[in-house]
Write a protein that holds these residues in place. Structure first.
Motif, PDB file in Angstrom:
ATOM      1  N   ILE A 125       0.806  -1.169   0.052  1.00  0.00           N
ATOM      2  CA  ILE A 125       0.176   0.038  -0.043  1.00  0.00           C
ATOM      3  C   ILE A 125       0.598   1.298   0.088  1.00  0.00           C
ATOM      4  O   ILE A 125       0.310   2.407  -0.278  1.00  0.00           O
ATOM      5  CB  ILE A 125      -0.901  -0.138   1.060  1.00  0.00           C
ATOM      6  CG1 ILE A 125      -0.157  -0.114   2.498  1.00  0.00           C
ATOM      7  CG2 ILE A 125      -2.099  -1.280   0.973  1.00  0.00           C
ATOM      8  CD1 ILE A 125      -1.006  -0.002   3.821  1.00  0.00           C
ATOM      9  N   PRO A 131       1.865   6.680  -0.450  1.00  0.00           N
ATOM     10  CA  PRO A 131       0.760   5.952  -0.973  1.00  0.00           C
ATOM     11  C   PRO A 131       1.229   5.758  -2.547  1.00  0.00           C
ATOM     12  O   PRO A 131       1.683   6.783  -2.919  1.00  0.00           O
ATOM     13  CB  PRO A 131      -0.419   6.632  -0.630  1.00  0.00           C
ATOM     14  CG  PRO A 131      -0.167   7.439   0.376  1.00  0.00           C
ATOM     15  CD  PRO A 131       1.383   7.589   0.262  1.00  0.00           C
ATOM     16  N   MET A 132       0.793   4.964  -3.328  1.00  0.00           N
ATOM     17  CA  MET A 132       0.836   4.763  -4.854  1.00  0.00           C
ATOM     18  C   MET A 132      -0.519   5.273  -5.276  1.00  0.00           C
ATOM     19  O   MET A 132      -1.482   4.508  -5.478  1.00  0.00           O
ATOM     20  CB  MET A 132       1.258   3.482  -5.148  1.00  0.00           C
ATOM     21  CG  MET A 132       2.592   2.973  -4.575  1.00  0.00           C
ATOM     22  SD  MET A 132       3.152   1.114  -4.878  1.00  0.00           S
ATOM     23  CE  MET A 132       1.554   0.512  -3.823  1.00  0.00           C
ATOM     24  N   LYS A 137       1.344   2.611 -10.172  1.00  0.00           N
ATOM     25  CA  LYS A 137       1.141   1.164  -9.987  1.00  0.00           C
ATOM     26  C   LYS A 137       0.147   0.880  -8.690  1.00  0.00           C
ATOM     27  O   LYS A 137       0.306  -0.098  -8.314  1.00  0.00           O
ATOM     28  CB  LYS A 137       2.437   0.364  -9.942  1.00  0.00           C
ATOM     29  CG  LYS A 137       3.268   0.466 -11.230  1.00  0.00           C
ATOM     30  CD  LYS A 137       4.523  -0.411 -11.266  1.00  0.00           C
ATOM     31  CE  LYS A 137       5.272  -0.398 -12.474  1.00  0.00           C
ATOM     32  NZ  LYS A 137       5.363   0.479 -13.365  1.00  0.00           N
ATOM     33  N   GLY A 138      -0.320   1.860  -8.370  1.00  0.00           N
ATOM     34  CA  GLY A 138      -1.286   1.731  -7.034  1.00  0.00           C
ATOM     35  C   GLY A 138      -2.857   1.773  -7.619  1.00  0.00           C
ATOM     36  O   GLY A 138      -3.085   1.674  -8.671  1.00  0.00           O
ATOM     37  N   PRO A 139      -3.625   1.687  -6.409  1.00  0.00           N
ATOM     38  CA  PRO A 139      -3.265   1.942  -5.063  1.00  0.00           C
ATOM     39  C   PRO A 139      -2.528   0.572  -4.295  1.00  0.00           C
ATOM     40  O   PRO A 139      -1.884   0.796  -3.329  1.00  0.00           O
ATOM     41  CB  PRO A 139      -4.385   2.438  -4.234  1.00  0.00           C
ATOM     42  CG  PRO A 139      -5.578   1.474  -5.345  1.00  0.00           C
ATOM     43  CD  PRO A 139      -4.889   1.601  -6.541  1.00  0.00           C
ATOM     44  N   LEU A 140      -2.697  -0.367  -5.019  1.00  0.00           N
ATOM     45  CA  LEU A 140      -2.237  -1.908  -4.278  1.00  0.00           C
ATOM     46  C   LEU A 140      -1.188  -2.566  -5.435  1.00  0.00           C
ATOM     47  O   LEU A 140      -1.677  -2.407  -6.662  1.00  0.00           O
ATOM     48  CB  LEU A 140      -3.200  -2.815  -3.860  1.00  0.00           C
ATOM     49  CG  LEU A 140      -4.544  -2.251  -3.115  1.00  0.00           C
ATOM     50  CD1 LEU A 140      -5.448  -3.426  -2.789  1.00  0.00           C
ATOM     51  CD2 LEU A 140      -3.834  -2.111  -1.871  1.00  0.00           C
ATOM     52  N   PHE A 141      -0.116  -3.074  -4.969  1.00  0.00           N
ATOM     53  CA  PHE A 141       0.821  -3.749  -5.731  1.00  0.00           C
ATOM     54  C   PHE A 141       1.303  -5.055  -5.095  1.00  0.00           C
ATOM     55  O   PHE A 141       1.722  -5.214  -4.174  1.00  0.00           O
ATOM     56  CB  PHE A 141       2.009  -2.731  -5.885  1.00  0.00           C
ATOM     57  CG  PHE A 141       2.970  -3.080  -6.934  1.00  0.00           C
ATOM     58  CD1 PHE A 141       3.131  -4.344  -7.503  1.00  0.00           C
ATOM     59  CD2 PHE A 141       3.999  -2.306  -7.400  1.00  0.00           C
ATOM     60  CE1 PHE A 141       4.047  -4.721  -8.282  1.00  0.00           C
ATOM     61  CE2 PHE A 141       4.991  -2.428  -8.269  1.00  0.00           C
ATOM     62  CZ  PHE A 141       4.958  -3.712  -8.868  1.00  0.00           C
ATOM     63  N   TRP A 163       0.471  -5.159 -10.344  1.00  0.00           N
ATOM     64  CA  TRP A 163       0.082  -3.571  -9.799  1.00  0.00           C
ATOM     65  C   TRP A 163      -1.214  -3.123 -10.300  1.00  0.00           C
ATOM     66  O   TRP A 163      -1.862  -3.867 -10.807  1.00  0.00           O
ATOM     67  CB  TRP A 163       1.234  -2.732 -10.481  1.00  0.00           C
ATOM     68  CG  TRP A 163       1.487  -2.664 -11.710  1.00  0.00           C
ATOM     69  CD1 TRP A 163       0.656  -1.838 -12.702  1.00  0.00           C
ATOM     70  CD2 TRP A 163       2.565  -3.206 -12.722  1.00  0.00           C
ATOM     71  NE1 TRP A 163       1.197  -2.083 -13.900  1.00  0.00           N
ATOM     72  CE2 TRP A 163       2.230  -2.998 -13.932  1.00  0.00           C
ATOM     73  CE3 TRP A 163       3.521  -3.894 -12.430  1.00  0.00           C
ATOM     74  CZ2 TRP A 163       2.983  -3.145 -15.287  1.00  0.00           C
ATOM     75  CZ3 TRP A 163       4.176  -4.454 -13.467  1.00  0.00           C
ATOM     76  CH2 TRP A 163       4.113  -3.960 -14.636  1.00  0.00           C
ATOM     77  N   GLN A 164      -1.770  -2.368  -9.486  1.00  0.00           N
ATOM     78  CA  GLN A 164      -3.181  -1.709  -9.858  1.00  0.00           C
ATOM     79  C   GLN A 164      -3.957  -3.086  -9.452  1.00  0.00           C
ATOM     80  O   GLN A 164      -4.982  -3.304 -10.079  1.00  0.00           O
ATOM     81  CB  GLN A 164      -3.391  -1.285 -10.954  1.00  0.00           C
ATOM     82  CG  GLN A 164      -2.544   0.066 -11.342  1.00  0.00           C
ATOM     83  CD  GLN A 164      -2.840   0.602 -12.591  1.00  0.00           C
ATOM     84  OE1 GLN A 164      -3.228  -0.236 -13.825  1.00  0.00           O
ATOM     85  NE2 GLN A 164      -2.347   1.928 -13.120  1.00  0.00           N
TER      86      GLN A 164
END
Length: 171
Positions: A125, A131-132, A137-141, A163-164
């Motif tokens: 995260i 934060p991404m 490549k976010g918000p979760l990778f 990513w994403q």
């Protein structure tokens, strides 16, 4: 009924009640904020229809881990922080043989369920403490600790990263 038999029945009733209520306390809360990750398929702790859905606060509430690793996507090593994938799966009560990770752009990658146990994959995260955003490549990778073992420095594991990340399907 003899006293000892009645006592055993009372103990059994008390234990049954304790187990019932302790199971209720383990239920996954519903997200309050916008959903960022859904887990479907073989989950035993759904919180929305048949899925376990997480908002960012729910992921942040899980134990956080960090590692720094070189990736094929960045020139310099990056530090990723977030819950371990296995902790997220445990929270959802997910058990299976395989995981399909799905990104916001519908990219899909197949991950053996055993990878979540064997390796310290992170549902990142944060990257380098920040934060991404989606464009970064976010918000979760979902990322492997590539530098932790030589075997992870291979296209097979790079391709399993997502990513994403928006969803996991457990099979």
């Amino acid at each position: 009924m003899p006293v000892s038999t009645r006592h055993c029945h009372l103990q059994a009733l008390a234990l049954s009640t304790l187990l019932l209520f302790s199971g209720l306390s383990l239920a996954l809360d519903k997200p309050i904020g916008p959903a960022v990750l859904s887990i479907s398929g073989l989950v035993t702790q759904p919180n929305m229809q048949q899925q376990a859905v997480f908002d960012m606060a729910m992921l942040q509430a899980l134990p956080q881990r960090s590692f720094t690793t070189q990736t094929p996507w960045y020139a310099e090593p990056a530090t990723f922080t977030g819950p371990l994938l296995r902790d997220v799966l445990d929270t959802a009560g997910a058990k299976g043989e395989g995981i399909t990770a799905i990104a916001l752009n519908d990219y899909r990658t197949e991950i053996p369920f055993s990878d979540a146990i064997k390796y310290d994959l992170i549902v990142a995260i944060l990257m380098n403490g920040q934060p991404m955003p989606v464009r970064e490549k976010g918000p979760l990778f979902l990322v492997y600790p590539f530098d932790s073992k030589a075997e992870l420095q291979a296209a097979t594991f790079y391709n399993r990263s997502a990513w994403q990340l928006r969803a996991l399907q457990i099979k």
